[in-house]
Design a protein around this motif. Structure first.
Motif, PDB file in Angstrom:
ATOM      1  N   LEU A 185       0.827  -1.202   0.000  1.00 14.38           N
ATOM      2  CA  LEU A 185       0.000   0.000   0.000  1.00 14.38           C
ATOM      3  C   LEU A 185       0.862   1.252   0.000  1.00 14.38           C
ATOM      4  CD1 LEU A 185      -2.793   1.344   0.141  1.00 14.38           C
ATOM      5  CD2 LEU A 185      -2.624   1.205   2.642  1.00 14.38           C
ATOM      6  N   GLY A 186       1.861   1.298   0.859  1.00  9.48           N
ATOM      7  CA  GLY A 186       2.753   2.452   0.882  1.00  9.48           C
ATOM      8  C   GLY A 186       3.443   2.674  -0.448  1.00  9.48           C
ATOM      9  N   ARG A 187       3.989   1.603  -1.006  1.00  6.25           N
ATOM     10  CA  ARG A 187       4.710   1.705  -2.276  1.00  6.25           C
ATOM     11  C   ARG A 187       3.780   2.130  -3.407  1.00  6.25           C
ATOM     12  NH1 ARG A 187       6.903  -3.428  -3.871  1.00  6.25           N
ATOM     13  NH2 ARG A 187       8.022  -2.215  -5.436  1.00  6.25           N
ATOM     14  N   ALA A 188       2.543   1.604  -3.416  1.00  7.28           N
ATOM     15  CA  ALA A 188       1.587   1.963  -4.468  1.00  7.28           C
ATOM     16  C   ALA A 188       1.202   3.442  -4.376  1.00  7.28           C
ATOM     17  CB  ALA A 188       0.349   1.084  -4.387  1.00  7.28           C
ATOM     18  N   ILE A 189       0.993   3.931  -3.169  1.00 12.02           N
ATOM     19  CA  ILE A 189       0.670   5.351  -3.007  1.00 12.02           C
ATOM     20  C   ILE A 189       1.835   6.220  -3.460  1.00 12.02           C
ATOM     21  CG2 ILE A 189       0.200   7.170  -1.302  1.00 12.02           C
ATOM     22  CD1 ILE A 189      -1.470   5.044   0.193  1.00 12.02           C
ATOM     23  N   ASP A 190       3.041   5.819  -3.085  1.00 16.43           N
ATOM     24  CA  ASP A 190       4.216   6.576  -3.524  1.00 16.43           C
ATOM     25  C   ASP A 190       4.277   6.664  -5.046  1.00 16.43           C
ATOM     26  OD1 ASP A 190       6.829   7.869  -3.258  1.00 16.43           O
ATOM     27  OD2 ASP A 190       7.667   5.953  -3.926  1.00 16.43           O
ATOM     28  N   GLU A 191       4.054   5.543  -5.713  1.00 16.98           N
ATOM     29  CA  GLU A 191       4.131   5.519  -7.178  1.00 16.98           C
ATOM     30  C   GLU A 191       2.988   6.309  -7.813  1.00 16.98           C
ATOM     31  OE1 GLU A 191       3.888   2.166 -10.697  1.00 16.98           O
ATOM     32  OE2 GLU A 191       4.921   1.631  -8.826  1.00 16.98           O
ATOM     33  N   ALA A 192       1.764   6.124  -7.321  1.00 17.32           N
ATOM     34  CA  ALA A 192       0.597   6.762  -7.931  1.00 17.32           C
ATOM     35  C   ALA A 192       0.548   8.266  -7.699  1.00 17.32           C
ATOM     36  CB  ALA A 192      -0.689   6.116  -7.417  1.00 17.32           C
ATOM     37  N   THR A 193       1.194   8.741  -6.643  1.00 14.50           N
ATOM     38  CA  THR A 193       1.165  10.184  -6.342  1.00 14.50           C
ATOM     39  C   THR A 193       2.353  10.941  -6.934  1.00 14.50           C
ATOM     40  OG1 THR A 193       2.284   9.857  -4.211  1.00 14.50           O
ATOM     41  CG2 THR A 193      -0.139   9.855  -4.202  1.00 14.50           C
ATOM     42  N   GLN A 194       3.239  10.223  -7.621  1.00  9.82           N
ATOM     43  CA  GLN A 194       4.367  10.900  -8.253  1.00  9.82           C
ATOM     44  C   GLN A 194       3.862  11.891  -9.299  1.00  9.82           C
ATOM     45  OE1 GLN A 194       7.808  10.589  -7.536  1.00  9.82           O
ATOM     46  NE2 GLN A 194       6.848   9.616  -5.764  1.00  9.82           N
ATOM     47  N   LEU A 195       4.527  13.022  -9.374  1.00  5.80           N
ATOM     48  CA  LEU A 195       4.168  14.054 -10.345  1.00  5.80           C
ATOM     49  C   LEU A 195       4.894  13.798 -11.657  1.00  5.80           C
ATOM     50  CD1 LEU A 195       4.395  17.125  -7.947  1.00  5.80           C
ATOM     51  CD2 LEU A 195       2.326  15.937  -8.692  1.00  5.80           C
ATOM     52  N   ASP A 196       4.181  13.961 -12.752  1.00  4.29           N
ATOM     53  CA  ASP A 196       4.747  13.764 -14.083  1.00  4.29           C
ATOM     54  C   ASP A 196       4.494  15.029 -14.896  1.00  4.29           C
ATOM     55  OD1 ASP A 196       5.236  13.054 -16.780  1.00  4.29           O
ATOM     56  OD2 ASP A 196       4.768  10.956 -16.365  1.00  4.29           O
ATOM     57  N   PRO A 197       5.551  15.732 -15.325  1.00  5.35           N
ATOM     58  CA  PRO A 197       5.356  16.994 -16.039  1.00  5.35           C
ATOM     59  C   PRO A 197       4.629  16.843 -17.380  1.00  5.35           C
ATOM     60  CG  PRO A 197       7.658  16.314 -16.125  1.00  5.35           C
ATOM     61  CD  PRO A 197       6.971  15.388 -15.182  1.00  5.35           C
ATOM     62  N   ARG A 198       4.546  15.614 -17.890  1.00  8.46           N
ATOM     63  CA  ARG A 198       3.829  15.403 -19.145  1.00  8.46           C
ATOM     64  C   ARG A 198       2.311  15.465 -18.955  1.00  8.46           C
ATOM     65  NH1 ARG A 198       5.806   9.690 -20.775  1.00  8.46           N
ATOM     66  NH2 ARG A 198       5.399   9.459 -18.546  1.00  8.46           N
ATOM     67  N   ILE A 199       1.854  15.275 -17.695  1.00  9.85           N
ATOM     68  CA  ILE A 199       0.416  15.274 -17.424  1.00  9.85           C
ATOM     69  C   ILE A 199      -0.042  16.702 -17.177  1.00  9.85           C
ATOM     70  CG2 ILE A 199      -1.405  14.415 -15.912  1.00  9.85           C
ATOM     71  CD1 ILE A 199       0.520  12.077 -15.198  1.00  9.85           C
ATOM     72  N   LYS A 200      -0.895  17.186 -18.037  1.00  9.04           N
ATOM     73  CA  LYS A 200      -1.435  18.546 -17.907  1.00  9.04           C
ATOM     74  C   LYS A 200      -2.789  18.450 -17.212  1.00  9.04           C
ATOM     75  CE  LYS A 200       2.108  19.789 -20.287  1.00  9.04           C
ATOM     76  NZ  LYS A 200       3.316  20.116 -19.530  1.00  9.04           N
TER      77      LYS A 200
END
Length: 195
Positions: free
Chosen positions: A171-186
């Motif tokens: 759960l911790g690892r999934a939240i870390d990955e899913a909440t990462q910011l990606d500059p390609r996403i507008k």
């Protein structure tokens, strides 16, 4: 910019204070009065690279249910608030985590739609003095108060402690990955334009 939350929850059954930094280093200061649960929340924080300070006082003389559920509620609310409008987050993650003979999986969609699918079979009723059925109560409270779609599965395992630990780490690892910011996403990652 660090994404965080500081807040509390008080009922006739529990009183909880929490600080959460999503973009942390995995530092944790946790005291719920339930040693096994504290250990699992430490795993969640450490492997999710979130800083978590949490103090809870509950009616443990009744049982652990109210404390475990209310921690899940506040942690879910805290994550939801910390993420704000969810702009530029990756949104999805699927993580498998081994813990000795056990293998756990968590798939997450930070969608604004609360859902839990919990597919875990435990070997016993308790690990130490902790009732294993409370694990599902925590995940449900967390999912429904954070507004996420959450799928939790134990693929296999013989030791309930290991099964549960694999799930909290996942759960911790999934939240870390899913909440990462990606500059390609507008904006948000949705064709609807909102989550």
């Amino acid at each position: 910019m660090k994404r965080g939350f500081e807040g509390s929850r008080k009922t006739n059954e529990t009183e909880i204070k929490m600080k959460l930094q999503v973009d942390g280093e995995g530092e944790a200061l946790i005291d719920t009065g339930i040693a096994f649960f504290d250990h699992m929340l430490h795993q969640f924080s450490k492997h999710g690279l979130m800083d978590l300070s949490l103090q809870a006082k509950g009616d443990l003389e009744v049982d652990f249910h109210h404390t475990v559920e209310d921690v899940g509620i506040l942690l879910g609310e805290g994550l939801k608030q910390a993420l704000g409008d969810k702009s530029a987050i990756k949104r999805y993650a699927t993580v498998y985590t081994p813990m000795d003979e056990a293998l756990g999986m968590v798939a997450i969609d930070i969608s604004g739609r609360s859902y839990l699918h919990f597919d875990v079979i435990f070997r016993g009723e308790r690990t130490g003095n902790f009732e294993v059925q409370l694990v599902e109560e925590f995940f449900r409270a967390f999912a429904f108060n954070s507004g996420i779609t959450l799928h939790v599965k134990s693929l296999y395992g013989n030791n309930d402690h290991h099964i549960i630990e694999a799930l909290f780490k996942s759960l911790g690892r999934a939240i870390d990955e899913a909440t990462q910011l990606d500059p390609r996403i507008k904006g948000v990652r949705s064709t609807k334009g909102s989550l």
